[in-house]
Design a protein around this motif. Structure first.
Motif, mmCIF file in Angstrom:
data_model
loop_
_atom_site.group_PDB
_atom_site.id
_atom_site.type_symbol
_atom_site.label_atom_id
_atom_site.label_comp_id
_atom_site.label_asym_id
_atom_site.label_seq_id
_atom_site.Cartn_x
_atom_site.Cartn_y
_atom_site.Cartn_z
ATOM 1 N N ARG A 1 0.883 -0.815 0.203
ATOM 2 C CA ARG A 1 -0.350 -0.170 0.193
ATOM 3 C C ARG A 1 0.777 0.694 0.188
ATOM 4 O O ARG A 1 0.466 2.403 -0.672
ATOM 5 N N GLY A 2 1.609 0.970 0.307
ATOM 6 C CA GLY A 2 2.583 2.452 0.808
ATOM 7 C C GLY A 2 3.866 2.676 -0.524
ATOM 8 O O GLY A 2 4.574 3.994 -0.953
ATOM 9 N N ARG A 3 3.756 1.617 -1.442
ATOM 10 C CA ARG A 3 4.385 2.547 -2.752
ATOM 11 C C ARG A 3 3.542 3.263 -3.815
ATOM 12 O O ARG A 3 2.064 3.327 -3.325
ATOM 13 N N THR A 4 4.579 3.412 -4.656
ATOM 14 C CA THR A 4 3.324 4.334 -6.132
ATOM 15 C C THR A 4 2.871 3.897 -6.907
ATOM 16 O O THR A 4 3.705 2.999 -7.155
ATOM 17 N N PHE A 5 2.005 3.700 -7.659
ATOM 18 C CA PHE A 5 1.131 3.310 -8.103
ATOM 19 C C PHE A 5 0.337 4.356 -9.171
ATOM 20 O O PHE A 5 -0.171 5.785 -8.226
ATOM 21 N N ALA A 6 0.430 3.756 -10.207
ATOM 22 C CA ALA A 6 -0.301 4.893 -11.538
ATOM 23 C C ALA A 6 -1.960 5.211 -10.633
ATOM 24 O O ALA A 6 -2.513 6.464 -11.099
ATOM 25 N N ASP A 7 -3.098 4.670 -10.541
ATOM 26 C CA ASP A 7 -3.755 4.625 -9.767
ATOM 27 C C ASP A 7 -4.113 3.670 -8.328
ATOM 28 O O ASP A 7 -3.816 2.519 -8.488
ATOM 29 N N ARG B 1 -3.105 -0.133 -7.646
ATOM 30 C CA ARG B 1 -2.566 -0.664 -6.074
ATOM 31 C C ARG B 1 -3.948 -2.081 -5.952
ATOM 32 O O ARG B 1 -2.919 -2.599 -5.238
ATOM 33 N N SER C 1 -7.524 0.772 -1.633
ATOM 34 C CA SER C 1 -6.992 1.762 -2.200
ATOM 35 C C SER C 1 -7.069 2.750 -1.729
ATOM 36 O O SER C 1 -6.145 3.817 -2.604
ATOM 37 N N PRO D 1 -6.309 6.093 0.472
ATOM 38 C CA PRO D 1 -5.347 6.374 1.402
ATOM 39 C C PRO D 1 -5.960 6.366 3.200
ATOM 40 O O PRO D 1 -7.075 7.034 3.030
#
Length: 262
Positions: free
Chosen positions: A25-31, A35, A90, A92
């Motif tokens: 969950r802490g990673r960066t995703f496109a959308d 995630r 998904s 935050p």
């Protein structure tokens, strides 16, 4: 020291998958969709590998895995939802998502754990949660925050109760265990992985669990679809079942492709 029994195995599996999901969950995703997909896939892969290593002779029924009919002849089946509440996962800062791990053995739920990773909490059958004392207040019904069903809204009106919105099925069930709600009533249909672990933990805590008509919940069935569910404080069971019996019958719910109806 490795887990010593099935209750500890369930707890360890759920906690470890939850810790992995917190990292994902802490990673960066496109959308948000990316995630969700990563969370589902990585938690499923982790649980499949751990179950294969530690319980190689047991069958598995998972939301994210192919259903193998061999489980119907197995004595032990792990029923798993690697990520319950993908929408909440998904978003935050939301904490109302979970991991479900349950063990069905020879006709009954034998162990279970529900991890709520964003709270650092796991409730499990090896250490049955103590049910908080009843409160003198209107009946509190845990309900979907995004799509509260008419059944529960009508039931709240009939009982003079209150709706308590929240995310995943596991979080709703654990809200009753934790004393944050008095009942979780679901008439929209779910799959076995949506409720097996929550029901196991709820039973260990002394809660009532059944279908909406009061009949038992059955797991490891050929068709893993469960049309409805009631989890509630034991002193409310008769009242809730009687009220539900008086309500108009709804059309049979449609099935999502996965266990997304909470």
């Amino acid at each position: 020291m490795p887990p010593r029994n099935d209750h500890e195995l369930a707890r360890d599996f759920a906690e470890s998958a939850g810790a992995l999901l917190v990292q994902v969950r802490g990673r960066t995703f496109a959308d948000a969709s990316a995630r969700k997909g990563a969370g589902d896939a990585e938690s499923h892969r982790f649980l499949s590998e751990r179950l294969g290593e530690l319980c190689p002779d047991d069958a598995v029924l998972s939301e994210e895995g192919a259903d193998d009919a061999a489980r119907l002849d197995a004595d032990r089946v792990w029923i798993v939802d690697p990520l319950d509440g993908t929408r909440e996962f998904s978003e935050p800062y939301r904490t109302d998502w979970a991991v479900h791990v349950a063990l069905w053995e020879r006709g009954e739920l034998a162990a279970g754990a529900v991890a709520i990773p964003a709270e650092g909490l796991t409730l499990h059958t090896g250490e049955a949660p103590a049910l908080p004392a009843a409160v003198d207040a209107p009946v509190r019904l845990a309900v979907s925050r995004s799509r509260p069903p008419a059944l529960v809204q009508d039931l709240a009106a009939q009982l003079g109760g209150e709706l308590v919105p929240m995310g995943s099925a596991g979080v709703k069930a654990m809200a009753v265990v934790r004393g944050q709600a008095d009942a979780y009533v679901h008439g929209g249909g779910q799959y076995e992985w949506d409720s097996a672990a929550p029901v196991a933990v709820a039973r260990a805590a002394g809660l009532h669990t059944s279908r909406l008509d009061g009949t038992p919940l059955r797991y490891n069935q050929p068709d893993p679809w469960l049309p409805d569910l009631l989890i509630c404080r034991p002193e409310l069971a008769d009242r809730l079942l009687a009220a539900i019996a008086e309500m108009p019958r709804e059309a049979a719910p449609s099935r999502p492709s996965h266990g997304g109806a909470h």
